[in-house]
Design a protein around this motif. Sequence first.
Motif, PDB file in Angstrom:
ATOM      1  N   LEU A  18       0.828  -1.212   0.000  1.00  0.00           N
ATOM      2  CA  LEU A  18       0.000   0.000   0.000  1.00  0.00           C
ATOM      3  C   LEU A  18       0.860   1.259   0.000  1.00  0.00           C
ATOM      4  N   ALA A  19       1.982   1.217   0.797  1.00  0.00           N
ATOM      5  CA  ALA A  19       2.872   2.381   0.839  1.00  0.00           C
ATOM      6  C   ALA A  19       3.520   2.623  -0.519  1.00  0.00           C
ATOM      7  N   GLU A  20       3.919   1.545  -1.185  1.00  0.00           N
ATOM      8  CA  GLU A  20       4.519   1.690  -2.516  1.00  0.00           C
ATOM      9  C   GLU A  20       3.504   2.227  -3.526  1.00  0.00           C
ATOM     10  N   GLU A  21       2.262   1.751  -3.424  1.00  0.00           N
ATOM     11  CA  GLU A  21       1.211   2.249  -4.344  1.00  0.00           C
ATOM     12  C   GLU A  21       0.938   3.729  -4.111  1.00  0.00           C
ATOM     13  N   ALA A  22       0.893   4.152  -2.823  1.00  0.00           N
ATOM     14  CA  ALA A  22       0.678   5.569  -2.518  1.00  0.00           C
ATOM     15  C   ALA A  22       1.832   6.412  -3.039  1.00  0.00           C
ATOM     16  N   SER A  23       3.066   5.905  -2.901  1.00  0.00           N
ATOM     17  CA  SER A  23       4.238   6.629  -3.404  1.00  0.00           C
ATOM     18  C   SER A  23       4.207   6.722  -4.926  1.00  0.00           C
ATOM     19  N   ARG A  24       3.772   5.618  -5.572  1.00  0.00           N
ATOM     20  CA  ARG A  24       3.690   5.629  -7.040  1.00  0.00           C
ATOM     21  C   ARG A  24       2.662   6.644  -7.535  1.00  0.00           C
ATOM     22  N   LEU A  25       1.516   6.690  -6.888  1.00  0.00           N
ATOM     23  CA  LEU A  25       0.480   7.648  -7.287  1.00  0.00           C
ATOM     24  C   LEU A  25       0.922   9.084  -7.042  1.00  0.00           C
ATOM     25  N   ALA A  26       1.692   9.298  -5.944  1.00  0.00           N
ATOM     26  CA  ALA A  26       2.206  10.643  -5.685  1.00  0.00           C
ATOM     27  C   ALA A  26       3.192  11.060  -6.763  1.00  0.00           C
ATOM     28  N   ASP A  27       4.047  10.115  -7.223  1.00  0.00           N
ATOM     29  CA  ASP A  27       4.991  10.421  -8.302  1.00  0.00           C
ATOM     30  C   ASP A  27       4.253  10.753  -9.595  1.00  0.00           C
ATOM     31  N   ILE A  28       3.192   9.974  -9.883  1.00  0.00           N
ATOM     32  CA  ILE A  28       2.398  10.244 -11.097  1.00  0.00           C
ATOM     33  C   ILE A  28       1.756  11.629 -11.025  1.00  0.00           C
ATOM     34  N   ALA A  29       1.236  11.982  -9.833  1.00  0.00           N
ATOM     35  CA  ALA A  29       0.601  13.289  -9.676  1.00  0.00           C
ATOM     36  C   ALA A  29       1.607  14.414  -9.903  1.00  0.00           C
ATOM     37  N   ARG A  30       2.845  14.269  -9.357  1.00  0.00           N
ATOM     38  CA  ARG A  30       3.856  15.307  -9.553  1.00  0.00           C
ATOM     39  C   ARG A  30       4.281  15.395 -11.012  1.00  0.00           C
ATOM     40  N   GLU A  31       4.385  14.239 -11.655  1.00  0.00           N
ATOM     41  CA  GLU A  31       4.746  14.250 -13.073  1.00  0.00           C
ATOM     42  C   GLU A  31       3.643  14.908 -13.908  1.00  0.00           C
ATOM     43  N   LEU A  32       2.402  14.579 -13.564  1.00  0.00           N
ATOM     44  CA  LEU A  32       1.274  15.189 -14.283  1.00  0.00           C
ATOM     45  C   LEU A  32       1.237  16.692 -14.061  1.00  0.00           C
ATOM     46  N   ARG A  33       1.539  17.124 -12.824  1.00  0.00           N
ATOM     47  CA  ARG A  33       1.572  18.557 -12.540  1.00  0.00           C
ATOM     48  C   ARG A  33       2.629  19.257 -13.374  1.00  0.00           C
ATOM     49  N   ASP A  34       3.833  18.675 -13.453  1.00  0.00           N
ATOM     50  CA  ASP A  34       4.908  19.293 -14.230  1.00  0.00           C
ATOM     51  C   ASP A  34       4.565  19.321 -15.717  1.00  0.00           C
ATOM     52  N   SER A  35       3.953  18.236 -16.212  1.00  0.00           N
ATOM     53  CA  SER A  35       3.573  18.198 -17.629  1.00  0.00           C
ATOM     54  C   SER A  35       2.505  19.238 -17.943  1.00  0.00           C
ATOM     55  N   ALA A  36       1.522  19.364 -17.025  1.00  0.00           N
ATOM     56  CA  ALA A  36       0.462  20.358 -17.241  1.00  0.00           C
ATOM     57  C   ALA A  36       1.036  21.767 -17.214  1.00  0.00           C
TER      58      ALA A  36
END
Length: 361
Positions: A18-36
Amino acid sequence: MGVTTPAGENGHDAERGLAEEASRLADIARELRDSASTLISRTWNEEQALRQRALALDSDLRRLQSAIDSAVKNGSLDPKNAEKMDEELYRTRCVLSDTDVAFLLPSKAHGRFLKMFLGPVDVRAPRKEYQLKVKEEYNKYRDRTAILFLLFPSTLLVLRSWIWNGCFPALPVQLYQAWLLFLYTSLALRENVLRVNGSDIRPWWIYHHYCAMLMALVSLTWEIKGQPDCAYKQRGVQLFLAWAMMQGVAMLLQNRYQRQRLYTRIALGKAKRMDVVWGETAGVQGQLWLLCPILFILQVFEAYVGMLLLRTALVGAVSEWQVIVCGILLVVMAVVNFINTVQTLVAKSRVKAKIKRSKSK
């Protein structure tokens, strides 16, 4: 002792997953923020470049139009050629104002009316398709209100004769006046929004709705008196309802015929898709013989009702200030509507004469 049980291992594995999944989703969110952010920055730079080109073209069109007008006045340019150039420039301006390019150009000021009701909110639609939806909804609203404009007063007049023994109760009349206030306020708001989005609505048509709003608001405070002498005291109300019925008939005719003509003008490149029917001041040759008499009768009757209210106040039969204000507003609206209608007919006759001269040559 100290040996981890299988159940404990499974619990730690689930927690780690669960911790790894939460970390993965946080990385995706930051990447999406930078791309946007990158996309918005790139889009903004491209938009600014297009905006500069659009402003430059708009300035060139204005300068060329001024040069053509000056050349015609100086006699160095044939009026026929100038007319062809004017038509070409108008079509070019329609390309700018009737497409998504319009969003790149400065918009019209929102005005105090919109700011008073909505505050400092930008009501300009970013895409032409959204602007056209606003216009289509406005047209549908006018169609619906035209029918109500005819049915509401006619129902009150019928009930007055059949049920109310020739005397209006206060509540139904006040409900009608409240509906009028809502109607004219909503029309004024919608028309101001259309103007901001590039629609070519005559200023007087909006001012007419301001006057009608004020009249509806004042009439809400007007006491509806009953017996004795009910027919005499409510003469102004009865005439006003009769005028409203005529107004409804005129609105139905205009909405039907003028919109067809507007579609034709848009297809010919002589009008923009955001333009709307101009209320009481537009018409085409096929409908002028039908609409103009109705409009003139409507305006004369409107002025008559206003003068009747003023005379009633002056002789002292009904001396409330509401009677005087409503009478003045009706007379003013009738006079300016008459002037606008005459100006439209004169302009149409000039255009018709110009077409005849060009055909004869």
